[in-house]
Motif scaffolding. Sequence first.
Motif, PDB file in Angstrom:
ATOM      1  N   ALA A 855      47.463  39.763  25.622  1.00 26.28           N
ATOM      2  CA  ALA A 855      47.084  39.078  24.379  1.00 26.28           C
ATOM      3  C   ALA A 855      46.016  39.875  23.628  1.00 26.28           C
ATOM      4  N   ALA A 856      45.068  40.459  24.373  1.00 27.71           N
ATOM      5  CA  ALA A 856      44.025  41.268  23.737  1.00 27.71           C
ATOM      6  C   ALA A 856      44.613  42.527  23.116  1.00 27.71           C
ATOM      7  N   VAL A 857      45.550  43.163  23.843  1.00 29.42           N
ATOM      8  CA  VAL A 857      46.205  44.365  23.307  1.00 29.42           C
ATOM      9  C   VAL A 857      46.942  44.029  22.017  1.00 29.42           C
ATOM     10  N   ALA A 858      47.686  42.949  22.036  1.00 31.91           N
ATOM     11  CA  ALA A 858      48.447  42.561  20.851  1.00 31.91           C
ATOM     12  C   ALA A 858      47.520  42.241  19.685  1.00 31.91           C
ATOM     13  N   ALA A 859      46.396  41.620  19.992  1.00 34.93           N
ATOM     14  CA  ALA A 859      45.458  41.263  18.922  1.00 34.93           C
ATOM     15  C   ALA A 859      44.817  42.506  18.309  1.00 34.93           C
ATOM     16  N   PHE A 860      44.369  43.436  19.143  1.00 39.33           N
ATOM     17  CA  PHE A 860      43.734  44.652  18.607  1.00 39.33           C
ATOM     18  C   PHE A 860      44.751  45.580  17.932  1.00 39.33           C
ATOM     19  N   ALA A 861      46.018  45.503  18.349  1.00 35.32           N
ATOM     20  CA  ALA A 861      47.042  46.331  17.700  1.00 35.32           C
ATOM     21  C   ALA A 861      47.216  45.936  16.236  1.00 35.32           C
ATOM     22  N   ARG A 862      46.824  44.708  15.894  1.00 27.48           N
ATOM     23  CA  ARG A 862      46.934  44.252  14.498  1.00 27.48           C
ATOM     24  C   ARG A 862      45.657  44.513  13.697  1.00 27.48           C
ATOM     25  N   THR A 863      44.671  45.164  14.318  1.00 26.06           N
ATOM     26  CA  THR A 863      43.410  45.472  13.638  1.00 26.06           C
ATOM     27  C   THR A 863      43.268  46.980  13.482  1.00 26.06           C
ATOM     28  N   GLU A 864      42.107  47.373  12.978  1.00 25.27           N
ATOM     29  CA  GLU A 864      41.812  48.802  12.793  1.00 25.27           C
ATOM     30  C   GLU A 864      40.782  49.283  13.819  1.00 25.27           C
ATOM     31  N   ARG A 865      40.736  48.605  14.986  1.00 30.59           N
ATOM     32  CA  ARG A 865      39.767  48.948  16.030  1.00 30.59           C
ATOM     33  C   ARG A 865      40.457  49.779  17.101  1.00 30.59           C
ATOM     34  N   VAL A 866      40.315  51.088  17.020  1.00 35.80           N
ATOM     35  CA  VAL A 866      41.060  51.991  17.890  1.00 35.80           C
ATOM     36  C   VAL A 866      40.485  51.999  19.306  1.00 35.80           C
ATOM     37  N   HIS A 867      39.173  52.128  19.434  1.00 35.43           N
ATOM     38  CA  HIS A 867      38.557  52.197  20.756  1.00 35.43           C
ATOM     39  C   HIS A 867      38.791  50.910  21.532  1.00 35.43           C
ATOM     40  N   GLU A 868      38.680  49.782  20.862  1.00 35.64           N
ATOM     41  CA  GLU A 868      38.873  48.504  21.533  1.00 35.64           C
ATOM     42  C   GLU A 868      40.319  48.342  21.992  1.00 35.64           C
ATOM     43  N   LEU A 869      41.266  48.895  21.230  1.00 31.82           N
ATOM     44  CA  LEU A 869      42.668  48.849  21.662  1.00 31.82           C
ATOM     45  C   LEU A 869      42.831  49.610  22.974  1.00 31.82           C
ATOM     46  N   ALA A 870      42.225  50.774  23.068  1.00 31.22           N
ATOM     47  CA  ALA A 870      42.300  51.550  24.309  1.00 31.22           C
ATOM     48  C   ALA A 870      41.629  50.806  25.456  1.00 31.22           C
ATOM     49  N   TRP A 871      40.517  50.138  25.166  1.00 27.68           N
ATOM     50  CA  TRP A 871      39.817  49.335  26.180  1.00 27.68           C
ATOM     51  C   TRP A 871      40.756  48.252  26.731  1.00 27.68           C
ATOM     52  N   ALA A 872      41.416  47.545  25.818  1.00 24.27           N
ATOM     53  CA  ALA A 872      42.323  46.479  26.246  1.00 24.27           C
ATOM     54  C   ALA A 872      43.519  47.044  27.004  1.00 24.27           C
ATOM     55  N   LEU A 873      44.042  48.185  26.577  1.00 23.46           N
ATOM     56  CA  LEU A 873      45.148  48.819  27.280  1.00 23.46           C
ATOM     57  C   LEU A 873      44.746  49.202  28.704  1.00 23.46           C
ATOM     58  N   LEU A 874      43.528  49.701  28.860  1.00 22.80           N
ATOM     59  CA  LEU A 874      43.033  50.028  30.192  1.00 22.80           C
ATOM     60  C   LEU A 874      43.007  48.783  31.072  1.00 22.80           C
ATOM     61  N   GLY A 875      42.493  47.672  30.527  1.00 22.41           N
ATOM     62  CA  GLY A 875      42.448  46.432  31.304  1.00 22.41           C
ATOM     63  C   GLY A 875      43.832  45.940  31.664  1.00 22.41           C
ATOM     64  N   GLU A 876      44.768  46.023  30.697  1.00 20.61           N
ATOM     65  CA  GLU A 876      46.134  45.573  30.977  1.00 20.61           C
ATOM     66  C   GLU A 876      46.777  46.454  32.048  1.00 20.61           C
ATOM     67  N   GLY A 877      46.553  47.787  31.940  1.00 21.17           N
ATOM     68  CA  GLY A 877      47.108  48.687  32.944  1.00 21.17           C
ATOM     69  C   GLY A 877      46.550  48.404  34.329  1.00 21.17           C
ATOM     70  N   ARG A 878      45.257  48.132  34.388  1.00 16.98           N
ATOM     71  CA  ARG A 878      44.628  47.831  35.676  1.00 16.98           C
ATOM     72  C   ARG A 878      45.213  46.551  36.282  1.00 16.98           C
ATOM     73  N   ALA A 879      45.404  45.538  35.438  1.00 13.21           N
ATOM     74  CA  ALA A 879      45.970  44.283  35.931  1.00 13.21           C
ATOM     75  C   ALA A 879      47.412  44.478  36.388  1.00 13.21           C
ATOM     76  N   LEU A 880      48.181  45.282  35.664  1.00  9.55           N
ATOM     77  CA  LEU A 880      49.580  45.516  36.024  1.00  9.55           C
ATOM     78  C   LEU A 880      49.708  46.301  37.330  1.00  9.55           C
ATOM     79  N   LEU A 881      48.737  47.158  37.622  1.00 12.03           N
ATOM     80  CA  LEU A 881      48.782  47.943  38.854  1.00 12.03           C
ATOM     81  C   LEU A 881      48.747  47.059  40.091  1.00 12.03           C
ATOM     82  N   ALA A 882      48.205  45.855  39.942  1.00  7.17           N
ATOM     83  CA  ALA A 882      48.126  44.945  41.087  1.00  7.17           C
ATOM     84  C   ALA A 882      49.510  44.470  41.518  1.00  7.17           C
ATOM     85  N   ASP A 883      50.489  44.592  40.627  1.00  5.62           N
ATOM     86  CA  ASP A 883      51.865  44.207  40.933  1.00  5.62           C
ATOM     87  C   ASP A 883      52.698  45.480  41.020  1.00  5.62           C
ATOM     88  N   ARG A 884      53.055  45.881  42.256  1.00  6.64           N
ATOM     89  CA  ARG A 884      53.765  47.151  42.450  1.00  6.64           C
ATOM     90  C   ARG A 884      55.077  47.198  41.656  1.00  6.64           C
TER      91      ARG A 884
END
Length: 1006
Positions: A855-884
């Motif tokens: 949800a955070a990734v989708a929200a920042f993708a609609r804004t002009e905040r580039v660094h925050e988008l990468a931050w959210a992508l990192l969090g999403e990737g980390r959460a997804l890694l928990a599921d092999r």
Amino acid sequence: MDRMNPTTARTPVSPVFVGREAELAELVQAARAAESGDSRAVLVRGEAGVGKTRLVEELLRALGPGAAAVAVGGCIEVGGDGFPFAPFSEMLRTLWQRFPDEVRTASAGQEALLARVLPDLDHPVPAVHRDGDVTRLFALITRILESLASARPVVLVIEDLHWADASTRDLLGFLFRTRRTGRLLIVGTYRSDDVCSGHPLRPMLAELDRLRSVHRVDLSRFTRGEVGGQLTGILGAPPDPGVLDDIFVRSDGNAFFVEELARAHRDRVGTGLDDLRDVLLTRLEALPEESQRIVRTAAQGGAVIGYPLLKAVAGLPEDALIDALRAAVLAQILVPEPNGTDYRFRHSLVREAVGAALLPGEQALINRRYGEVLEADPSLVRAEELTGRLAQHWYAAEDTVKALHMCVAAAEEARHRCAYADQLLLLERALHLWDRVPDEDRAHLPALRFPETYPNGAPGEEPGPCHQHLLATATVAAMHSGDFEKALHLVDTALAHLSEVEGDHPLYVAWFWTQRSRLVEGLSRGDGWYEVQTARKAVAALPPSVVAAEVLVRVANWGAMHRPGAASRADAERAVEYATRAGAEELALHARLTRCLLDAETDTDGSVVDELYAVRRRAEELGELTLAGRVNQNLPSILEGVGRSKEALEAADHGIALCRSLGLTDREAWVHSNRSFSLFSLGRWDEAGAALDEAAGLARARLPRWTFEARRAVHLLLRGEVDAAAAQLALAEELRGTEKLQAQLLVALSHCTMEIAARQGRLAEARAELLRADDAGLTAGPVRWSLPLLCTAAAVEGAARRSAPGGASREVLDVLHRAAARQEAVLPVSAAYARLLRAELCHAEGDDDPAPWSAAVAAFARTERVHELAWALLGEGRALLADRRRDAEARDRLARAHAIATRLGAGLLLADIGQLTGEGDAIAPSGTPQREESPGGLSAFGLTPRESEVLELVARGHSNRRIAEELFISQKTTSTHVSSILAKLGASGRTEAAAIAYRHGFSASP
């Protein structure tokens, strides 16, 4: 050389120019640079009599006839005071006489403004003054000089800056600071021995030391050999060694002293006199009595005195006056000016020696005579000097009644000329004289124009200025001239006076308390809340008025900066109402701007931004510079805060152009800083740093300097240079000193401090900082500042959960949940931060569900905040890694985060990604084969990671513009990278570079 001012055409005692070759070469070099279009300013400094004027004259000779248009102006000192804008009036008069059509064209439509310093225009000066008139005047003079210098080299020489009045110093500082175009050289001279600690010129000199365009030339005393050369020129033959040794020791190498001692030796007078003053006075005492009296009289008339004025004051028959003057001229005490009507002392030291030798009472007697003569025939001096001279002469004559009247009149005239520091000096003299003048004489003082928002008078009040009116006018003059300490003293004096007088004066009380509120906050003596509340109580029961409107505007502004919320919003609404009903349009516009500041975070329909544009348009139409500067500073910031970063850049560019054209240097610095924020949000970090450099280069006050240096710490931190960021923040804190910070700056400081502590392993300190910020109310909003702080604090707890003993802090998490519940995130950009905060809190509490992150990734993708988008992508990737089973998705998110972080140079994010994946290089999504370079691959060419990215896009046939858009950098930066790549590869062009890329493993497929 076009010698347009005759005052420089003086015959020196020594026909030989001795020494100073290096100093003259510096001046000539500056003149040549200016001639080529690189405007320069040079300050020539040295002790009295060391040869500053002679050096400048040699510069003008060295440049040659017709090489430039020259205008010379001297700072005039009479009775210890300088005349407002005296050198600029003299120089502009010269330029006007030489180039009337060009000056007229450059000042078209603003003749009344220019007439304040150039009365020759014979254009009426309006009685009503507008906010920012002094800035407009300075900008107009700059434009005239630039216009003239676009057609030819122009050399301005300003002599005796140690006598410069405050208005001249302010204008000169403006010219030095403002970026100039055209072929302009400004040369100023001043006595270094006079400019001691506490001298009013010192602050300006300290400021100019920071400007690369201003150079200094220091004149030292002559060596023994140079004194010998000077004596040879004066005496016509080399001096005897004994004479040379004697004069060198007694003069200590001072050129003027050498001349005087040489004259005494040649004339066989003054033998054995060790004091130069004695030498000068001995020569004066050798004159006939009438000549001595004329010289003493002339010494009280200023550095230059007209023959008709001297004749009237001396009261001698004309033949006797001529004989007396001839003797003084032959003795080289007075020198006739080439204009045929004026005389000046050969050197100011001569005049000072004569003035210092006057008997008690003699000075007052001579000045009384000047006052009587000028009252009888005002035409004896220039019209613009008359009132000021009368004020000075009557004050020196100790005639308190006439001095009071003329000080008030001269103060009003100084205000007309935007010479606020001179107005302040004259009003202080009037206040000093006030109790020494009988009531009946004070009743007929000249009219005084009161400050715009000051009460126009109470029912039954006597006409004319009273003591408190003088205090109010002096307060505003002090504020306009930048002397806030003096303004605060005047306000306190007025409030003490009002507490003692009979009757109720709520409007006056409210006005003075409002000014005190501004001053104590500006001087960091408090936050100004007590003062503005006292003012509010004074007008609470009164109907709407300009004073009440100003009080409410101040209340609303204070609330917007310190306590934004519903109460402050109500104050702003009431301020708009009162100002509108009182017919105070400027105050109403200020109140509307404040209301916009408070409404911005709920501007779901864009109406707040629309109103801001309307306020900006009207402020610029009215020419209200304080308001125009304020709205142009705040509009880019508000646009950035509501997530319209690209539009914020356009608003910032508009604001920078306006502020630069009007010389609003402090405002321009803040706009550059706001522009830097938007560039950073858009991922253009290099440009953001450059914009911050621009801001820092313009900043003069402590608060903006602290702000910009602290922002550098944020840049360093996000680039991964944590220790450097800590050192930078410490440096910023040293700059701040005791300066008090507004809430938004305190939030930013707390945010940076907390993250640095966490990244340096000082987890307890990071948590303590967050708790301290919460106790101070910094987590309550505005959401633009509080939400990023809360997101970082939650991320710190998430990292602690993963690696710190004891895991996340329950106390901190509870604080974060309570703070999150208070956030009103209604705009897309603030809603994105709210989703990021929720995701970080879930992670910190052990919930690794990817949904909040998605949800955070989708929200920042609609804004002009580039660094925050990468931050959210990192969090999403980390959460997804928990599921092999979702490894491919995880690698995709991390690869996208890594690509953005690499483009930005976001070292912290890259470190976090590397720590999570154990991979230091780019992460390829699952199923995408990693490219393998051949042994002789591109690494051998020394390309940086960013250059490798640019090369890949070049190989795909992308233009610089498209590369810039994809990598979130500017086209200029892209072009620089492409040039570097071609050089490193040894390629002749983009096609050859692409071929090399293909040979070394790049694929043409996107």
